[in-house]
Write an enzyme that holds these catalytic residues in place. Sequence first.
Site, PDB file in Angstrom:
ATOM      1  N   ARG A 123      -4.677   2.982  16.409  1.00 42.14           N
ATOM      2  CA  ARG A 123      -3.350   3.284  15.883  1.00 42.14           C
ATOM      3  C   ARG A 123      -3.060   4.778  16.021  1.00 42.14           C
ATOM      4  O   ARG A 123      -3.711   5.477  16.783  1.00 42.14           O
ATOM      5  CB  ARG A 123      -3.269   2.791  14.438  1.00 42.14           C
ATOM      6  CG  ARG A 123      -3.470   1.251  14.389  1.00 42.14           C
ATOM      7  CD  ARG A 123      -3.368   0.684  13.029  1.00 42.14           C
ATOM      8  NE  ARG A 123      -1.996   0.863  12.524  1.00 42.14           N
ATOM      9  CZ  ARG A 123      -1.669   0.690  11.253  1.00 42.14           C
ATOM     10  NH1 ARG A 123      -2.584   0.366  10.351  1.00 42.14           N
ATOM     11  NH2 ARG A 123      -0.428   0.856  10.858  1.00 42.14           N
ATOM     12  N   ARG A 155      -4.485   8.495  11.780  1.00 43.54           N
ATOM     13  CA  ARG A 155      -5.295   7.474  11.116  1.00 43.54           C
ATOM     14  C   ARG A 155      -6.766   7.521  11.544  1.00 43.54           C
ATOM     15  O   ARG A 155      -7.580   6.776  11.039  1.00 43.54           O
ATOM     16  CB  ARG A 155      -4.727   6.080  11.384  1.00 43.54           C
ATOM     17  CG  ARG A 155      -3.358   5.878  10.770  1.00 43.54           C
ATOM     18  CD  ARG A 155      -2.888   4.439  10.928  1.00 43.54           C
ATOM     19  NE  ARG A 155      -1.471   4.310  10.662  1.00 43.54           N
ATOM     20  CZ  ARG A 155      -0.941   4.145   9.457  1.00 43.54           C
ATOM     21  NH1 ARG A 155      -1.713   4.092   8.392  1.00 43.54           N
ATOM     22  NH2 ARG A 155       0.364   4.027   9.317  1.00 43.54           N
ATOM     23  N   ASN A 196     -10.229  -0.080   0.111  1.00 41.26           N
ATOM     24  CA  ASN A 196      -9.248   0.116   1.177  1.00 41.26           C
ATOM     25  C   ASN A 196      -8.187   1.022   0.574  1.00 41.26           C
ATOM     26  O   ASN A 196      -7.304   0.560  -0.149  1.00 41.26           O
ATOM     27  CB  ASN A 196      -8.642  -1.212   1.641  1.00 41.26           C
ATOM     28  CG  ASN A 196      -7.679  -1.035   2.801  1.00 41.26           C
ATOM     29  OD1 ASN A 196      -7.209   0.064   3.065  1.00 41.26           O
ATOM     30  ND2 ASN A 196      -7.381  -2.131   3.481  1.00 41.26           N
ATOM     31  N   PRO A 202      -2.198   2.012  -1.556  1.00 38.98           N
ATOM     32  CA  PRO A 202      -0.758   1.841  -1.413  1.00 38.98           C
ATOM     33  C   PRO A 202      -0.354   0.840  -0.331  1.00 38.98           C
ATOM     34  O   PRO A 202      -0.972   0.769   0.723  1.00 38.98           O
ATOM     35  CB  PRO A 202      -0.250   3.246  -1.062  1.00 38.98           C
ATOM     36  CG  PRO A 202      -1.436   4.006  -0.613  1.00 38.98           C
ATOM     37  CD  PRO A 202      -2.617   3.391  -1.288  1.00 38.98           C
ATOM     38  N   ASN A 203       0.662   0.087  -0.682  1.00 39.37           N
ATOM     39  CA  ASN A 203       1.332  -0.887   0.179  1.00 39.37           C
ATOM     40  C   ASN A 203       0.508  -2.138   0.460  1.00 39.37           C
ATOM     41  O   ASN A 203       1.020  -3.074   1.075  1.00 39.37           O
ATOM     42  CB  ASN A 203       1.800  -0.244   1.489  1.00 39.37           C
ATOM     43  CG  ASN A 203       2.776   0.873   1.231  1.00 39.37           C
ATOM     44  OD1 ASN A 203       3.733   0.703   0.487  1.00 39.37           O
ATOM     45  ND2 ASN A 203       2.526   2.030   1.812  1.00 39.37           N
ATOM     46  N   HIS A 256      -6.477   8.899   4.782  1.00 35.97           N
ATOM     47  CA  HIS A 256      -6.259   9.980   5.736  1.00 35.97           C
ATOM     48  C   HIS A 256      -5.689  11.240   5.098  1.00 35.97           C
ATOM     49  O   HIS A 256      -5.523  12.244   5.790  1.00 35.97           O
ATOM     50  CB  HIS A 256      -5.304   9.499   6.838  1.00 35.97           C
ATOM     51  CG  HIS A 256      -5.543   8.082   7.235  1.00 35.97           C
ATOM     52  ND1 HIS A 256      -6.693   7.680   7.886  1.00 35.97           N
ATOM     53  CD2 HIS A 256      -4.813   6.962   7.034  1.00 35.97           C
ATOM     54  CE1 HIS A 256      -6.639   6.368   8.088  1.00 35.97           C
ATOM     55  NE2 HIS A 256      -5.511   5.910   7.573  1.00 35.97           N
ATOM     56  N   ASP A 308     -13.430  13.225  -2.920  1.00 36.73           N
ATOM     57  CA  ASP A 308     -14.256  13.935  -3.901  1.00 36.73           C
ATOM     58  C   ASP A 308     -14.740  13.003  -5.001  1.00 36.73           C
ATOM     59  O   ASP A 308     -15.876  13.113  -5.469  1.00 36.73           O
ATOM     60  CB  ASP A 308     -13.478  15.100  -4.522  1.00 36.73           C
ATOM     61  CG  ASP A 308     -13.334  16.289  -3.596  1.00 36.73           C
ATOM     62  OD1 ASP A 308     -14.011  16.329  -2.544  1.00 36.73           O
ATOM     63  OD2 ASP A 308     -12.529  17.186  -3.931  1.00 36.73           O
ATOM     64  N   ALA A 321      -3.193   4.453   3.302  1.00 38.99           N
ATOM     65  CA  ALA A 321      -2.862   5.756   3.876  1.00 38.99           C
ATOM     66  C   ALA A 321      -3.552   6.912   3.151  1.00 38.99           C
ATOM     67  O   ALA A 321      -3.743   7.981   3.743  1.00 38.99           O
ATOM     68  CB  ALA A 321      -1.352   5.959   3.883  1.00 38.99           C
ATOM     69  N   TYR A 330      -1.211  -6.896   9.896  1.00 41.56           N
ATOM     70  CA  TYR A 330      -1.943  -7.234   8.682  1.00 41.56           C
ATOM     71  C   TYR A 330      -2.056  -8.727   8.398  1.00 41.56           C
ATOM     72  O   TYR A 330      -2.727  -9.127   7.455  1.00 41.56           O
ATOM     73  CB  TYR A 330      -1.311  -6.532   7.480  1.00 41.56           C
ATOM     74  CG  TYR A 330      -1.352  -5.026   7.604  1.00 41.56           C
ATOM     75  CD1 TYR A 330      -2.543  -4.335   7.448  1.00 41.56           C
ATOM     76  CD2 TYR A 330      -0.212  -4.302   7.898  1.00 41.56           C
ATOM     77  CE1 TYR A 330      -2.592  -2.959   7.578  1.00 41.56           C
ATOM     78  CE2 TYR A 330      -0.244  -2.924   8.026  1.00 41.56           C
ATOM     79  CZ  TYR A 330      -1.443  -2.260   7.869  1.00 41.56           C
ATOM     80  OH  TYR A 330      -1.493  -0.899   8.001  1.00 41.56           O
ATOM     81  N   GLU A 349     -16.069   1.512   2.655  1.00 41.29           N
ATOM     82  CA  GLU A 349     -14.687   1.732   3.079  1.00 41.29           C
ATOM     83  C   GLU A 349     -14.286   0.597   4.013  1.00 41.29           C
ATOM     84  O   GLU A 349     -15.016   0.267   4.948  1.00 41.29           O
ATOM     85  CB  GLU A 349     -14.587   3.069   3.810  1.00 41.29           C
ATOM     86  CG  GLU A 349     -13.212   3.370   4.344  1.00 41.29           C
ATOM     87  CD  GLU A 349     -13.165   4.670   5.136  1.00 41.29           C
ATOM     88  OE1 GLU A 349     -12.116   4.905   5.769  1.00 41.29           O
ATOM     89  OE2 GLU A 349     -14.148   5.442   5.144  1.00 41.29           O
ATOM     90  N   ARG A 403       4.399  -7.484   4.951  1.00 34.72           N
ATOM     91  CA  ARG A 403       4.637  -6.280   5.748  1.00 34.72           C
ATOM     92  C   ARG A 403       3.891  -6.343   7.072  1.00 34.72           C
ATOM     93  O   ARG A 403       2.749  -6.771   7.121  1.00 34.72           O
ATOM     94  CB  ARG A 403       4.226  -5.026   4.975  1.00 34.72           C
ATOM     95  CG  ARG A 403       2.723  -4.799   4.938  1.00 34.72           C
ATOM     96  CD  ARG A 403       2.322  -3.550   4.204  1.00 34.72           C
ATOM     97  NE  ARG A 403       2.241  -2.416   5.078  1.00 34.72           N
ATOM     98  CZ  ARG A 403       1.241  -1.546   5.080  1.00 34.72           C
ATOM     99  NH1 ARG A 403       0.220  -1.678   4.250  1.00 34.72           N
ATOM    100  NH2 ARG A 403       1.247  -0.538   5.899  1.00 34.72           N
ATOM    101  N   HIS A 434     -10.995  -1.340   6.242  1.00 38.60           N
ATOM    102  CA  HIS A 434      -9.640  -1.326   6.793  1.00 38.60           C
ATOM    103  C   HIS A 434      -9.399  -2.643   7.514  1.00 38.60           C
ATOM    104  O   HIS A 434     -10.268  -3.136   8.238  1.00 38.60           O
ATOM    105  CB  HIS A 434      -9.431  -0.147   7.744  1.00 38.60           C
ATOM    106  CG  HIS A 434      -9.556   1.160   7.050  1.00 38.60           C
ATOM    107  ND1 HIS A 434      -8.564   1.668   6.250  1.00 38.60           N
ATOM    108  CD2 HIS A 434     -10.593   2.031   6.991  1.00 38.60           C
ATOM    109  CE1 HIS A 434      -8.973   2.818   5.737  1.00 38.60           C
ATOM    110  NE2 HIS A 434     -10.203   3.047   6.162  1.00 38.60           N
ATOM    111  N   ILE A 435      -8.225  -3.194   7.308  1.00 37.22           N
ATOM    112  CA  ILE A 435      -7.855  -4.465   7.923  1.00 37.22           C
ATOM    113  C   ILE A 435      -7.630  -4.278   9.418  1.00 37.22           C
ATOM    114  O   ILE A 435      -8.120  -5.049  10.237  1.00 37.22           O
ATOM    115  CB  ILE A 435      -6.589  -5.025   7.234  1.00 37.22           C
ATOM    116  CG1 ILE A 435      -6.900  -5.351   5.767  1.00 37.22           C
ATOM    117  CG2 ILE A 435      -6.063  -6.255   7.972  1.00 37.22           C
ATOM    118  CD1 ILE A 435      -5.680  -5.628   4.912  1.00 37.22           C
ATOM    119  N   SER A 436      -6.899  -3.233   9.779  1.00 37.49           N
ATOM    120  CA  SER A 436      -6.620  -2.957  11.190  1.00 37.49           C
ATOM    121  C   SER A 436      -7.662  -1.993  11.749  1.00 37.49           C
ATOM    122  O   SER A 436      -8.392  -1.334  10.999  1.00 37.49           O
ATOM    123  CB  SER A 436      -5.219  -2.351  11.343  1.00 37.49           C
ATOM    124  OG  SER A 436      -5.186  -1.051  10.789  1.00 37.49           O
TER     125      SER A 436
END
Length: 137
Positions: free
Chosen positions: A104, A108, A71, A9-10, A77, A84, A74, A22, A95, A17, A97-99
Amino acid sequence: MQLLILNGPNLNLLGQRETSIYGNQDFNSFFNELKSQFPTLQLEYFQSNVEGEIINKLQEVGFSYDGIILNAGAYTHTSVAIGDCIKAITSPVIEVHISNTFSRETFRHQSYISPNAKGVIIGFGLQSYTLALQSFL
């Protein structure tokens, strides 16, 4: 080698954004750069804001692709279901993550994906995806 990059998402809003977190580049242009940088790989990209669609895509490719770079945004988390699913499939998942999620908000710091992932790459901006691709080579 057939690999899927799967964004949650997002992440369709990259480049628009929270650019201080990001960056300014949209993912489609970055994905085109990755395809040029790794011409021998069969790269596919999928993004969804919907948890069930992410799970459906993982199940669709998770027994036949050589790897998945995920990625989950959200959902990392919050989604026991995605965690699963990764446990159920056989394709290795990295896995990404950009940040730096550990710099944060506290919520997170928890990941339902990490325990079942082959590895985790956090905090290198869009280059996190490049590092994940390199890990499969």
